[in-house]
Structure formats: structure tokens, C-alpha cells
Design a protein around this motif. Structure first.
Motif, PDB file in Angstrom:
ATOM      1  N   ASN A   1       0.683  -1.137   0.050  1.00  0.00           N
ATOM      2  CA  ASN A   1       0.127   0.286   0.247  1.00  0.00           C
ATOM      3  C   ASN A   1       0.926   1.499   0.238  1.00  0.00           C
ATOM      4  OD1 ASN A   1      -2.888   1.802   0.309  1.00  0.00           O
ATOM      5  ND2 ASN A   1      -2.194   1.625   2.230  1.00  0.00           N
ATOM      6  N   MET A   2       2.399   0.916   0.817  1.00  0.00           N
ATOM      7  CA  MET A   2       2.505   2.688   0.740  1.00  0.00           C
ATOM      8  C   MET A   2       3.770   2.613  -0.763  1.00  0.00           C
ATOM      9  SD  MET A   2       4.109   1.447   4.779  1.00  0.00           S
ATOM     10  CE  MET A   2       5.572   2.527   4.612  1.00  0.00           C
ATOM     11  N   GLY A   3       3.739   2.069  -1.368  1.00  0.00           N
ATOM     12  CA  GLY A   3       4.097   1.126  -2.808  1.00  0.00           C
ATOM     13  C   GLY A   3       6.036   1.171  -2.860  1.00  0.00           C
ATOM     14  N   PHE A   4       5.774  -0.004  -1.933  1.00  0.00           N
ATOM     15  CA  PHE A   4       6.885  -0.801  -1.858  1.00  0.00           C
ATOM     16  C   PHE A   4       6.836  -1.906  -3.263  1.00  0.00           C
ATOM     17  CE2 PHE A   4       7.723   1.189   2.368  1.00  0.00           C
ATOM     18  CZ  PHE A   4       8.529   2.137   1.889  1.00  0.00           C
ATOM     19  N   LYS A   5       6.063  -2.256  -3.974  1.00  0.00           N
ATOM     20  CA  LYS A   5       6.125  -3.039  -4.541  1.00  0.00           C
ATOM     21  C   LYS A   5       7.203  -3.646  -5.750  1.00  0.00           C
ATOM     22  CE  LYS A   5       3.184  -6.003  -7.856  1.00  0.00           C
ATOM     23  NZ  LYS A   5       2.624  -6.042  -8.935  1.00  0.00           N
ATOM     24  N   GLU A   6       7.975  -2.799  -6.237  1.00  0.00           N
ATOM     25  CA  GLU A   6       9.667  -2.564  -7.068  1.00  0.00           C
ATOM     26  C   GLU A   6      10.317  -3.284  -6.023  1.00  0.00           C
ATOM     27  OE1 GLU A   6       9.591   0.929  -9.680  1.00  0.00           O
ATOM     28  OE2 GLU A   6       7.881   0.367 -10.527  1.00  0.00           O
TER      29      GLU A   6
ATOM     30  N   ASN B   1     -10.935   7.226  14.124  1.00  0.00           N
ATOM     31  CA  ASN B   1     -11.227   8.101  12.727  1.00  0.00           C
ATOM     32  C   ASN B   1     -11.614   9.699  12.712  1.00  0.00           C
ATOM     33  OD1 ASN B   1     -10.451   5.511  11.152  1.00  0.00           O
ATOM     34  ND2 ASN B   1     -11.281   4.887  13.470  1.00  0.00           N
ATOM     35  N   TYR B   2     -10.645  10.456  13.382  1.00  0.00           N
ATOM     36  CA  TYR B   2     -10.585  11.747  12.740  1.00  0.00           C
ATOM     37  C   TYR B   2     -10.983  11.643  11.337  1.00  0.00           C
ATOM     38  CZ  TYR B   2     -10.732  16.689  12.468  1.00  0.00           C
ATOM     39  OH  TYR B   2     -10.709  17.804  12.822  1.00  0.00           O
ATOM     40  N   GLN B   3     -10.455  11.123  10.161  1.00  0.00           N
ATOM     41  CA  GLN B   3     -11.159  10.856   9.539  1.00  0.00           C
ATOM     42  C   GLN B   3     -10.768   9.700   8.586  1.00  0.00           C
ATOM     43  OE1 GLN B   3      -7.881  13.409   8.311  1.00  0.00           O
ATOM     44  NE2 GLN B   3      -9.190  15.711   7.607  1.00  0.00           N
ATOM     45  N   LEU B   4     -12.081   9.066   7.788  1.00  0.00           N
ATOM     46  CA  LEU B   4     -11.227   7.850   7.300  1.00  0.00           C
ATOM     47  C   LEU B   4     -10.642   7.691   6.507  1.00  0.00           C
ATOM     48  CD1 LEU B   4     -15.580   7.218   6.955  1.00  0.00           C
ATOM     49  CD2 LEU B   4     -13.606   5.473   8.776  1.00  0.00           C
ATOM     50  N   PRO B   5     -10.212   6.248   6.301  1.00  0.00           N
ATOM     51  CA  PRO B   5      -8.484   6.595   5.279  1.00  0.00           C
ATOM     52  C   PRO B   5      -9.125   6.172   4.235  1.00  0.00           C
ATOM     53  CG  PRO B   5      -9.377   4.343   6.234  1.00  0.00           C
ATOM     54  CD  PRO B   5     -10.340   5.385   7.016  1.00  0.00           C
ATOM     55  N   ASP B   6      -8.459   6.392   3.233  1.00  0.00           N
ATOM     56  CA  ASP B   6      -8.312   6.290   1.348  1.00  0.00           C
ATOM     57  C   ASP B   6      -8.940   5.519   0.993  1.00  0.00           C
ATOM     58  OD1 ASP B   6      -7.985   9.129   1.118  1.00  0.00           O
ATOM     59  OD2 ASP B   6      -5.759   9.014   0.589  1.00  0.00           O
ATOM     60  N   GLU B   7      -8.218   3.682   1.580  1.00  0.00           N
ATOM     61  CA  GLU B   7      -7.891   3.344   1.046  1.00  0.00           C
ATOM     62  C   GLU B   7      -9.120   2.027   2.798  1.00  0.00           C
ATOM     63  OE1 GLU B   7      -7.376   1.457  -1.593  1.00  0.00           O
ATOM     64  OE2 GLU B   7      -6.553   3.375  -1.963  1.00  0.00           O
TER      65      GLU B   7
END
Length: 604
Positions: A160-165, A316-322
Motif C-alpha cells: 500500500n505504501m508503494g514498495f512492490k518494486e 478515526n477523525y477522518q476515514l482512510p483513503d483505502e
């Protein structure tokens, strides 16, 4: 298998377990440890945060490696520095009687030279964040060509943080016949893809159901007007005097802003986000562990690896994007067999997300009302009475009792009690006696929600802006861009709709002059960005499209016709994966700070 002795662990590890006070293995430990000890295959383990996953892969790895060898035999990848350090410390505790064991943490924000020196001394196990590990491999500072065991911890969060590569590149330097153990709280498609591409017929164990929340956590949501979100947060804190919580915001900016507001209002709060140095992060985490901070306001990335078992509430002050990220958030509480509460503050336009989360975590949310002022006064009064009742007497006060008794000799018992408790009660009563009702009915909804669903009202202005999908914007990225440029709250920009080369958005009428003034002769990255009032104030899609076509903006860039178009990756978000890359950068930069300020009203 009710004891660790039944799992097949050797005496060195069992002695460490006794020292740590562990008595009964958790479910994931019962399932994973015997399987990993007895076999050399691959494993996919799905279990929630706080269920003991580190021990589930840590004990088998420690039992299998050769501590007499200086060769690196085990690699553990984790998404953040905090979690990397936590795993390293736990592995050292588990292996305290394994003479010759060397576990080294490799992570960003610290000297790469020092870390390389530690590895060179003979690290049988390396615990690393993907970014720093890839860097060390490229500099030939580490050799993982002979590892026998590779662990991907919190795999869903790393992807989710973009570490796939990075993960793909790191694993390409490891033997094909190694054992790969993947541990994850959720099983999105990306994690399934990693398992398919890098593992051979892995066995799978699941604690609970896939993506399901732990049974120790109850879930509540509170429906308010978007503009009342912060007031709702304060009331929830006041209604729970002994709260020890993590408050989640979507962005670093909102995290800092909410923490500063709480501190200014007298709460023991602190901020944890990616713009803070490692030293600042250590300060705030130490304060949080010591209960000097009761409300830790954090971004999702910065909160990864918080190893505190006594968190009573997640807010949860704001819900997450995912939506899957909610599982990780709620996993911050209800740890180590304790119970916890996950609260969500929502406006009506976000209620549909609650339903989506329910389907994923397979748990129902309970809709509750924000307490009113008098309810909070009662809770605070009884909390104070309970603390006084349970307070041990300090007899050093005895020598002052004569003077105190003389002062109150004409005061009855009832009057004395009333005077004493009025000190605290009056403060809350004065604050809350005229407080409005913050609750919103789902049937009527708030003004922000109504305009989201019905196409806007006459009290809002619709704007045209000459950037769109081809510039790397989706509706959320454009909303964040506008919010940051105009220094507005998240709910001040609404009905954002992006087209290929232009977009539309709304604000309240009173913000019109501010918006238009800001974007007069405005340049971003050397390019003119124009904003105009749209003729269609309501923002209907058909009229919006006609508006763009009629003014010749379809495929054209206003204010920059003669200039060559910049590549999409150069404007604003660098790529369509900007959200992931920003999360990655947050995990590789320093985290956390808490401000000290004289509170305007005392809290405890």
C-alpha cells in the motif's frame, strides 16, 4: 497446544519465553510455529495487528538458523522504521540465550555506514525497511545471496505504501530455494499477487476470516456536520476521562493542525507524522508509552509499528483513503487480550463508507450520539469522585489539618463536598451549558452532505479549473491540492469532478473572492493554472461538460497555448501513484513531535 512447550521449541527459546512472562501462545502462534519448525516450505499467514505475529515467525527463524555462522541467513522486511526497530528488539529478547546471535536493524534516517558495519560483523538476521535495504544492496554493503528464510511482515501495508518494486528487486538477490513467510492483516489482490509470483505452493493459515477485525474491538460511528468534526472529537475525549488513544487523520497537515488545537485547548496531545525527525518521533513515542500523552494524533504510515498494548480507543477523525487501512487502524487497540473501541467521526456523505468497511471486517458498527454537555459534566464529576475515593491518604497532610479544619468549621459536610467538587464541575458546566447538539439525523443529513448528493445549493459557487486527469489529478488529489493552496479545511472544497483536461469544484459563496484572487496569474511548476466561476452553479455533469466544450477547453490549456505541454509526471503528483510514493517518503523520513504548551484549561 495450550503451552509453548507443546510447540516444539528448544530450551533456549523456552527459557526466554519464561523470562518474558509469556504463558499461553496466541492463535497465530499455535498455528504457525509448529508448521514453520517442521517444514521448509512457504507460508501465507493472515492475522490482525496485535495478535503476536512477530513471535509466530521469530521463534521458528531463531530455532532454525546457525548462530555459529557469520553468514546472513534470515531477512525480515517491514514497512516502517518503528516496526523495524520493534521487531529487532523483540528478536533480541527472544534470542537472549542464543549465544553468538546478532540481529541488525537496517532502516532510513540513520547512518548507513554504521548499519553496514554491524552487518559486516556477522548478522545472522537482518530486519530492514525496503528502501534502505535496496540502497544497501545497490552499494554492495550487504549480501543476502545465501539467506534461507525471508519474511514479509505487514505485507499489505508495504504494498500500500508503494514498495512492490523494491520488494521485487530485493527478492531477486535471494536464493530461489529459500523459505518465504508472508504475514499480513488483510489479503488484497496485490498481496495475493506477491504470493503467486514469489512463493511456491505456500501453505496458508488464517486467524479469524480474511480481512476480519479482531473480536476484541467494538466499532462505533458518530454522525455530525463536517464543520463540527473537531468539536465532536473534544466531546468524545471529555466523555472518556481515562482515554488513551490514537487519533487518525489522512494528511500530515491535518495531523499537525488537530494536535496543535488539542494542545491549545488543554489536552495531553501530540502529533506523529512524516515531516518530523527521528529524534522528534522518539520523543513523542516515549511520552506516549509513559502515558504523558493521552491523544496521539497520527497519519496511517507514521502509526505503523506502534507497540503499545494499553490503547483504549482508536478515533478515526477522518476515514482512510483505502478501506482496508481501517483494519490496521482498529488494530492499534484491543491488543494483548485487552478490549478496545474504534470510533469513527463521519458526515453523511461518508456513511456509505461505513457500510463498505462492515462488509470487509465482517463486524457491525453501532451508531451512537455525541454526548451533550450535561452528560459530559456528569461523567467528569463521577470520574473525579472515583479518583478521590480511591486515592491513598498522604499523612504528610496531617500537620496542616488544624488550620484547614478551622477554615471550614462553620461548613457542613454537604457544603464542603459541594464546594470541593464544584471546582471541577463548574469548569465543565460553564464550557458546556450552552453547547449545541452536534448530532445529525441520517434522514436529514448535514448541509455538506446534502449538497454532495443533490448537486449543490444556492449558497455555493461552482468553479472551472484548467487541469484534469491528464495532469495526474483524480478528484481526491485535486481536492487536496486546492485545500492546501487555499489553506482551507477538507470539507470547504466539495463536488470535485475531474475530466481529461479540466475539472470542476465547489466552495461556499463567501470563499469566492479568496479563490479567484488566489488563482489570478497563478503559476504552478512554471505553468498557468486558471480558475473561473462556472456558469452552471449546481454542477450537473452534462452542463459541466458543455461548459468545458463551449469555452474551448477540451484538449486546450488556458493561459499556456503557445507553450509545449509538460509531461503528466512533471505536474503536481509526479505519477498516478503519487499517493503511494508520498506514503513511502513518509516512512523514510523522520517522524514525530509533540508540542509543549501551557493549557488554557486544565484537563486532569
Amino acid at each position: 497446544m495450550n503451552t509453548f512447550q507443546d510447540l516444539g521449541l528448544n530450551n533456549d527459546l523456552l527459557q526466554a519465553i519464561t523470562d518474558l512472562g509469556f504463558t499461553k501462545p496466541s492463535e497465530v502462534q499455535q498455528k504457525a510455529i509448529p508448521l514453520l519448525i517442521e517444514s521448509e516450505g512457504d507460508l501465507v499467514a493472515l492475522a490482525q495487528t496485535g495478535t503476536g505475529k512477530t513471535a509466530a515467525f521469530g521463534f521458528p527463524m531463531l530455532q532454525k538458523i546457525d548462530v555459529n555462522s557469520r553468514t546472513t541467513q534470515g531477512l525480515i522486511l517491514s514497512p516502517t522504521r518503528e516496526l523495524c526497530l520493534q521487531i529487532t528488539n523483540e528478536m533480541k529478547l527472544y534470542g537472549k540465550y542464543c549465544n553468538g546471535l546478532n540481529v541488525v536493524a537496517v532502516y532510513g534516517g540513520s547512518s548507513i555506514t554504521d548499519q553496514a558495519r554491524e552487518v559486516k560483523r556477522g548478522a545472522q538476521i537482518i530486519v530492514a525497511t525496503p528502501g534502505r535495504m535496496k540502497d544497501m544492496i545497490s552499494r554492495r554493503l550487504v549480501d543476502i545471496s545465501k539467506i534461507e528464510y525471508a519474511v514479509l511482515d505487514e505485507a499489505d501495508e508495504m504494498l500500500n505504501m508503494g514498495f512492490k518494486e523494491d520488494i521485487t528487486d530485493i527478492l531477486s538477490h535471494t536464493p530461489t530455494d529459500k523459505s518465504t513467510w508472508l504475514f499480513s492483516a488483510t489479503m488484497p489482490k496485490e498481496v495475493a499477487s506477491i504470493a503467486k509470483n514469489f512463493m511456491h505452493q505456500p501453505q496458508e493459515i488464517t486467524v479469524g476470516n480474511k480481512n476480519e477485525s479482531t473480536s476484541n474491538v467494538s466499532h462505533e460511528y458518530y454522525l455530525v456536520n463536517a464543520r463540527d468534526r473537531y468539536q465532536a472529537l473534544k466531546r468524545l475525549a471529555d466523555a472518556n476521562p481515562d482515554i488513551f488513544s490514537v487519533v487518525f487523520c489522512r494528511t500530515k497537515r491535518d495531523t499537525q493542525k488537530v494536535a496543535e488545537q488539542l494542545i491549545e485547548d488543554g489536552y495531553n496531545a501530540g502529533a506523529l507524522h512524516g515531516d518530523l525527525s527521528q529524534n522528534q518521533r522518539d520523543l513523542v513515542m516515549n511520552a506516549f508509552r509513559k502515558n504523558q500523552i493521552q491523544m496521539l494524533v497520527a497519519t496511517d504510515v507514521a502509526a505503523r509499528g506502534i507497540d503499545v498494548d494499553d490503547v483504549t480507543h482508536v478515533i478515526n477523525y477522518q476515514l482512510p483513503d483505502e478501506i482496508e487501512t481501517y483494519t490496521h487502524r482498529s488494530g492499534r487497540t484491543g491488543r494483548a487480550g485487552k478490549t478496545g473501541v474504534s470510533m469513527v467521526i463521519v458526515s453523511k456523505s461518508e456513511v456509505r463508507k461505513i457500510k463498505s468497511i462492515e462488509r470487509i471486517i465482517k463486524k457491525d458498527f453501532v451508531k451512537k450520539d455525541i454526548p451533550n454537555g450535561m452528560e459530559i459534566c456528569e461523567v467528569q464529576l463521577m470520574s473525579l469522585a472515583n479518583k478521590i475515593h480511591n486515592t491513598e491518604i498522604n499523612h504528610e497532610i496531617d500537620k496542616y489539618l488544624t488550620n484547614i479544619n478551622e477554615m471550614f468549621e462553620d461548613t457542613t459536610k454537604d457544603e464542603l463536598i459541594k464546594k470541593f467538587f464544584s471546582v471541577e464541575f463548574t469548569r465543565f458546566f460553564n464550557y458546556y451549558q450552552k453547547a449545541k447538539n452536534l448530532n445529525v439525523s441520517e434522514s436529514t443529513g448535514d448541509r455538506e452532505s446534502q449538497r454532495d448528493y443533490k448537486g449543490g445549493k444556492n449558497d455555493s459557487t461552482r468553479y472551472f479549473i484548467n487541469v484534469g486527469n491528464k495532469d495526474g489529478f483524480d478528484w481526491m488529489k485535486l481536492k487536496d491540492f486546492l485545500k492546501d493552496q487555499l489553506d482551507l479545511g477538507r470539507d470547504d472544497v466539495f463536488k470535485v469532478e475531474t475530466k481529461d483536461s479540466f475539472s470542476f469544484f465547489n466552495t461556499e459563496n463567501e470563499l469566492r473572492e479568496k479563490v479567484l484572487a488566489h488563482f489570478t496569474d497563478f503559476k504552478h511548476d512554471g505553468r498557468f493554472v486558471n480558475v473561473e466561476v462556472s456558469e452552471n452553479r449546481g454542477g450537473g455533469r452534462r452542463n459541466d461538460q458543455k461548459r468545458g466544450d463551449r469555452n474551448g477547453f477540451k484538449g486546450r490549456r488556458s493561459g499556456s497555448d503557445s507553450r509545449p505541454r509538460r509531461s503528466n509526471s512533471d505536474f503536481n503528483s509526479k505519477s498516478s501513484d503519487s499517493r503511494k510514493s508520498s506514503r513511502r517518503s513518509e516512512s523514510n523520513s523522520g517522524n514525530s513531535n509533540f508540542a509543549q504548551s501551557r493549557p488554557r484549561r486544565s484537563r486532569r
